[in-house]
Write an enzyme that holds these catalytic residues in place. Structure first.
Site, PDB file in Angstrom:
ATOM      1  N   ARG A  25      86.216  29.067 143.254  1.00  0.00           N
ATOM      2  CA  ARG A  25      86.271  27.677 142.792  1.00  0.00           C
ATOM      3  C   ARG A  25      87.384  26.909 143.478  1.00  0.00           C
ATOM      4  O   ARG A  25      87.211  25.754 143.843  1.00  0.00           O
ATOM      5  CB  ARG A  25      86.478  27.675 141.268  1.00  0.00           C
ATOM      6  CG  ARG A  25      86.669  26.319 140.674  1.00  0.00           C
ATOM      7  CD  ARG A  25      86.678  26.381 139.164  1.00  0.00           C
ATOM      8  NE  ARG A  25      85.413  26.873 138.638  1.00  0.00           N
ATOM      9  CZ  ARG A  25      85.263  27.459 137.457  1.00  0.00           C
ATOM     10  NH1 ARG A  25      86.308  27.646 136.686  1.00  0.00           N
ATOM     11  NH2 ARG A  25      84.088  27.871 137.044  1.00  0.00           N
ATOM     12  N   TYR A  26      88.524  27.530 143.633  1.00  0.00           N
ATOM     13  CA  TYR A  26      89.674  26.885 144.261  1.00  0.00           C
ATOM     14  C   TYR A  26      89.824  27.423 145.677  1.00  0.00           C
ATOM     15  O   TYR A  26      89.518  28.586 145.933  1.00  0.00           O
ATOM     16  CB  TYR A  26      90.945  27.169 143.456  1.00  0.00           C
ATOM     17  CG  TYR A  26      90.832  26.799 141.993  1.00  0.00           C
ATOM     18  CD1 TYR A  26      90.913  25.478 141.577  1.00  0.00           C
ATOM     19  CD2 TYR A  26      90.610  27.781 141.040  1.00  0.00           C
ATOM     20  CE1 TYR A  26      90.801  25.144 140.234  1.00  0.00           C
ATOM     21  CE2 TYR A  26      90.487  27.456 139.692  1.00  0.00           C
ATOM     22  CZ  TYR A  26      90.582  26.136 139.301  1.00  0.00           C
ATOM     23  OH  TYR A  26      90.468  25.810 137.972  1.00  0.00           O
ATOM     24  N   ARG A  86      92.045  30.897 146.035  1.00  0.00           N
ATOM     25  CA  ARG A  86      91.942  32.094 145.186  1.00  0.00           C
ATOM     26  C   ARG A  86      90.505  32.345 144.748  1.00  0.00           C
ATOM     27  O   ARG A  86      89.721  31.400 144.594  1.00  0.00           O
ATOM     28  CB  ARG A  86      92.853  31.976 143.969  1.00  0.00           C
ATOM     29  CG  ARG A  86      92.730  30.697 143.176  1.00  0.00           C
ATOM     30  CD  ARG A  86      94.028  30.460 142.386  1.00  0.00           C
ATOM     31  NE  ARG A  86      93.953  29.331 141.472  1.00  0.00           N
ATOM     32  CZ  ARG A  86      94.229  28.079 141.828  1.00  0.00           C
ATOM     33  NH1 ARG A  86      94.546  27.789 143.070  1.00  0.00           N
ATOM     34  NH2 ARG A  86      94.159  27.116 140.942  1.00  0.00           N
ATOM     35  N   CYS A  95      84.021  46.339 128.693  1.00  0.00           N
ATOM     36  CA  CYS A  95      85.348  46.166 128.102  1.00  0.00           C
ATOM     37  C   CYS A  95      85.562  47.245 127.054  1.00  0.00           C
ATOM     38  O   CYS A  95      84.604  47.682 126.418  1.00  0.00           O
ATOM     39  CB  CYS A  95      85.449  44.811 127.395  1.00  0.00           C
ATOM     40  SG  CYS A  95      85.428  43.425 128.516  1.00  0.00           S
ATOM     41  N   CYS A 126      85.928  41.266 122.217  1.00  0.00           N
ATOM     42  CA  CYS A 126      86.707  40.308 121.435  1.00  0.00           C
ATOM     43  C   CYS A 126      85.746  39.214 120.980  1.00  0.00           C
ATOM     44  O   CYS A 126      85.016  38.645 121.807  1.00  0.00           O
ATOM     45  CB  CYS A 126      87.832  39.724 122.284  1.00  0.00           C
ATOM     46  SG  CYS A 126      88.731  40.995 123.198  1.00  0.00           S
ATOM     47  N   CYS A 129      85.397  35.914 122.993  1.00  0.00           N
ATOM     48  CA  CYS A 129      85.350  36.044 124.455  1.00  0.00           C
ATOM     49  C   CYS A 129      84.558  34.919 125.132  1.00  0.00           C
ATOM     50  O   CYS A 129      83.456  34.573 124.704  1.00  0.00           O
ATOM     51  CB  CYS A 129      84.720  37.388 124.808  1.00  0.00           C
ATOM     52  SG  CYS A 129      84.584  37.654 126.578  1.00  0.00           S
ATOM     53  N   ARG A 142      83.183  35.218 127.985  1.00  0.00           N
ATOM     54  CA  ARG A 142      82.028  35.809 128.687  1.00  0.00           C
ATOM     55  C   ARG A 142      81.146  36.604 127.733  1.00  0.00           C
ATOM     56  O   ARG A 142      80.509  37.588 128.117  1.00  0.00           O
ATOM     57  CB  ARG A 142      82.517  36.675 129.852  1.00  0.00           C
ATOM     58  CG  ARG A 142      83.347  35.880 130.843  1.00  0.00           C
ATOM     59  CD  ARG A 142      83.469  36.528 132.205  1.00  0.00           C
ATOM     60  NE  ARG A 142      84.280  35.667 133.043  1.00  0.00           N
ATOM     61  CZ  ARG A 142      85.516  35.979 133.475  1.00  0.00           C
ATOM     62  NH1 ARG A 142      86.041  37.156 133.176  1.00  0.00           N
ATOM     63  NH2 ARG A 142      86.205  35.140 134.210  1.00  0.00           N
ATOM     64  N   ASP A 155      87.684  28.393 124.289  1.00  0.00           N
ATOM     65  CA  ASP A 155      86.597  27.723 125.003  1.00  0.00           C
ATOM     66  C   ASP A 155      85.387  27.470 124.086  1.00  0.00           C
ATOM     67  O   ASP A 155      85.203  28.149 123.073  1.00  0.00           O
ATOM     68  CB  ASP A 155      86.135  28.584 126.191  1.00  0.00           C
ATOM     69  CG  ASP A 155      87.177  28.628 127.294  1.00  0.00           C
ATOM     70  OD1 ASP A 155      87.940  27.656 127.430  1.00  0.00           O
ATOM     71  OD2 ASP A 155      87.227  29.637 128.020  1.00  0.00           O
ATOM     72  N   ASP A 210      90.806  24.815 129.348  1.00  0.00           N
ATOM     73  CA  ASP A 210      90.038  25.087 130.558  1.00  0.00           C
ATOM     74  C   ASP A 210      88.793  24.202 130.470  1.00  0.00           C
ATOM     75  O   ASP A 210      87.948  24.395 129.585  1.00  0.00           O
ATOM     76  CB  ASP A 210      89.656  26.582 130.604  1.00  0.00           C
ATOM     77  CG  ASP A 210      89.658  27.125 132.017  1.00  0.00           C
ATOM     78  OD1 ASP A 210      89.604  26.312 132.954  1.00  0.00           O
ATOM     79  OD2 ASP A 210      89.707  28.357 132.176  1.00  0.00           O
ATOM     80  N   LYS A 250      92.039  23.946 134.669  1.00  0.00           N
ATOM     81  CA  LYS A 250      92.938  23.959 133.507  1.00  0.00           C
ATOM     82  C   LYS A 250      93.751  22.671 133.440  1.00  0.00           C
ATOM     83  O   LYS A 250      94.288  22.224 134.447  1.00  0.00           O
ATOM     84  CB  LYS A 250      93.893  25.146 133.597  1.00  0.00           C
ATOM     85  CG  LYS A 250      93.199  26.499 133.546  1.00  0.00           C
ATOM     86  CD  LYS A 250      94.204  27.615 133.638  1.00  0.00           C
ATOM     87  CE  LYS A 250      93.489  28.961 133.727  1.00  0.00           C
ATOM     88  NZ  LYS A 250      92.727  29.119 134.989  1.00  0.00           N
TER      89      LYS A 250
HETATM   90  S1  SF4 Z   1      88.257  38.654 126.030  1.00  0.00           S
HETATM   91 FE1  SF4 Z   1      86.222  39.235 126.786  1.00  0.00          FE
HETATM   92  S2  SF4 Z   1      86.538  39.969 128.880  1.00  0.00           S
HETATM   93 FE2  SF4 Z   1      88.536  39.985 127.821  1.00  0.00          FE
HETATM   94  S3  SF4 Z   1      88.724  42.057 126.975  1.00  0.00           S
HETATM   95 FE3  SF4 Z   1      87.876  40.778 125.371  1.00  0.00          FE
HETATM   96  S4  SF4 Z   1      85.655  41.019 125.575  1.00  0.00           S
HETATM   97 FE4  SF4 Z   1      86.565  41.749 127.477  1.00  0.00          FE
END
Ligand code: SF4
Length: 464
Positions: free
Chosen positions: A176-177, A180, A189, A193, A196, A198, A357, A394, A401
């Site tokens: 994107r940038y 980087r 994972c 979480c 998350c 994603r 997000d 973000d 950001k």
């Molecule tokens: S926030 Fe998402 S990508 Fe990060 S450790 Fe937790 S589940 Fe995995």
């Protein structure tokens, strides 16, 4: 909140999850750890295999007190408990398993089984042991244990709020940038979480990039000489074996224009035993490597987590923290102050505090933006600046950001600013005059809008 199962089921179907519903509706659906299909069977080489040892755990006596670990996992010896591969293999992935540790009503069990069809469950025994099972509002629990609100508020938000798909240049590489790129090496994972960004990836079965895919990513990086900064991400890249990770890092280090490598990982928080000597010795060979992790609450700062961060720092890997502002977890000045002071004590720098997000299935954890600004205002000046993270949003669709700060400028003229400090006291501050621009040689530094310097980019270009 009591929501009927019928309503939940209809929501699942109406959200075009028929495929998931069908594939998960057999009796083995919850028995499948997320991502099992594409994971190597070799526990030494890839994400450790997931042969369940849960039968062992289920037979253990409870009530040994001291900590939840001893209450639930008391007969697991330290040598096993501290083996990260054991922890990984024995992640709790079924609501039926979870109910042995966390009190859940029959209705909750039925509801959460439906939730996990869309958003699976995965939590390490270690992280589970940090939860107070008797507190439904426990801030650690909210991050790990599914909530029916993920479905009932599921119409809000979008799957890919940051628009990462549009910036993917080869599979797994987000550019994107200019300087980087983000290398997504796996979608696995140790813990899912609940907040998350994603979350959309969790249903894809668990994958690790093939050697050919990694080579394609490296090829792209070799060809783009403006790229100087690599972020290894996922999923969680430390899910890979140390040998596999080293192979990627070593090849990145062979590319002359790569200056720094960053690793984004939540292992220090959810499975700190992963940060072992073997990993740290490997990382120490390829610096500068920076590690960004993700503590959200002071209770996550355990002796094990402290030891993991200390080991990293002693290996020459600076550790920064990127927390996410979460309702009922860390959305108060007191909670953030305790977290950031705890981080500094273990030599981790509070770096970012992210506004959560706009991800589908996370709305119940999101806070109004002004909460974050008020928290920063409550910290700035009341503690060391080192303890105050930058609060950022973000932006959607790849906007990047944006830092948000309390406004300390009460008024401003060319000659003076009127500022307030953290105590609310008012101060007058003389504003130095802008320089004249008499000399051509100086024009590039002139901020008065002469033809010489129309933008910071032009000025920077002229300065070389
Ligand atoms: S926030 Fe998402 S990508 Fe990060 S450790 Fe937790 S589940 Fe995995």
């Amino acid at each position: 909140m009591k929501t009927s199962l019928v309503k939940l089921k209809s929501q699942l179907v109406s959200q075009s999850e028929k495929h998931c519903l069908e594939s998960c509706s057999n009796s083995a659906s919850e028995e499948e750890p997320p991502g099992k299909r594409s994971i190597s069977d070799d526990p030494e080489e890839e994400p450790p295999s997931r042969h369940s040892l849960f039968e062992v755990l289920e037979e253990k006596p409870s009530g040994k007190t001291a900590t939840t670990r001893y209450r639930f996992f008391g007969d697991i010896p330290d040598s096993v408990w501290n083996d990260w591969k054991w922890q990984f293999r024995n992640r709790i992935t079924r609501i039926g398993q979870l109910a042995k540790f966390i009190p859940l009503s029959a209705e909750e069990i039925a509801q959460l089984k439906l939730v996990t069809m869309r958003y699976p469950l995965s939590v390490t025994p270690y992280y589970l042991s940090l939860i107070n099972p008797d507190d439904p509002d426990d801030p650690i629990r909210k991050q790990a244990i599914p909530s029916v609100l993920e479905m009932t508020m599921g119409s809000l938000g979008v799957e890919d709020p940051l628009g990462e798909r549009e910036d993917t240049v080869v599979p797994g590489l987000v550019h994107r940038y200019p300087d980087r790129v983000l290398m997504v090496l796996t979608d696995i994972c140790p813990m899912f979480c609940r907040h998350c960004t994603r979350k959309r990836e969790w249903r894809h079965g668990g994958w690790v990039r093939t050697p050919a895919e990694v080579e394609a990513m490296l090829d792209y990086i070799r060809q783009h000489k403006t790229v100087r900064d690599i972020i290894l991400s996922g999923g969680d890249p430390l899910t890979l074996s140390t040998r596999h990770l080293e192979d990627v890092i070593r090849r990145l280090r062979q590319i002359k224009h790569i200056e720094i490598i960053r690793i984004g990982t939540r292992f220090p928080v959810v499975l700190p035993q992963r940060i072992d000597n073997e990993l740290c010795t490997m990382l120490s060979k390829y610096g500068p490597i920076w590690l960004n992790t993700h503590f959200n609450h002071v209770r996550e700062i355990t002796p094990e987590a402290a030891e993991a961060c200390d080991r990293l720092v002693r290996s020459g890997v600076p550790v920064n923290n990127q927390s996410v502002l979460l309702r009922g977890v860390n959305d108060s000045i007191e909670a953030q102050m305790a977290l950031c002071h705890g981080l500094l004590r273990i030599k981790v720098r509070p770096y970012y505090l992210f506004q959560c997000d706009e991800v589908q299935g996370t709305e119940h954890l999101r806070t109004p933006v002004e909460v974050g600004v008020q928290i920063i205002e409550g910290m700035r000046g009341h503690t060391s600046g080192l303890a105050v993270p930058t609060f950022v949003i973000d932006l959607p669709n790849g906007g990047g950001k944006v830092p948000l700060q309390p406004n300390y400028i009460l008024s401003q003229t060319e000659a003076e600013l009127v500022l307030r400090n953290y105590e609310g006291r008012t101060f007058h501050y003389r504003n130095p005059a802008k320089p004249a621009c008499p000399e051509p040689a100086a024009e590039v530094l002139c901020p008065t809008g002469s033809a010489a310097a129309n933008s910071p980019q032009q000025a920077a270009a002229k300065l070389g």
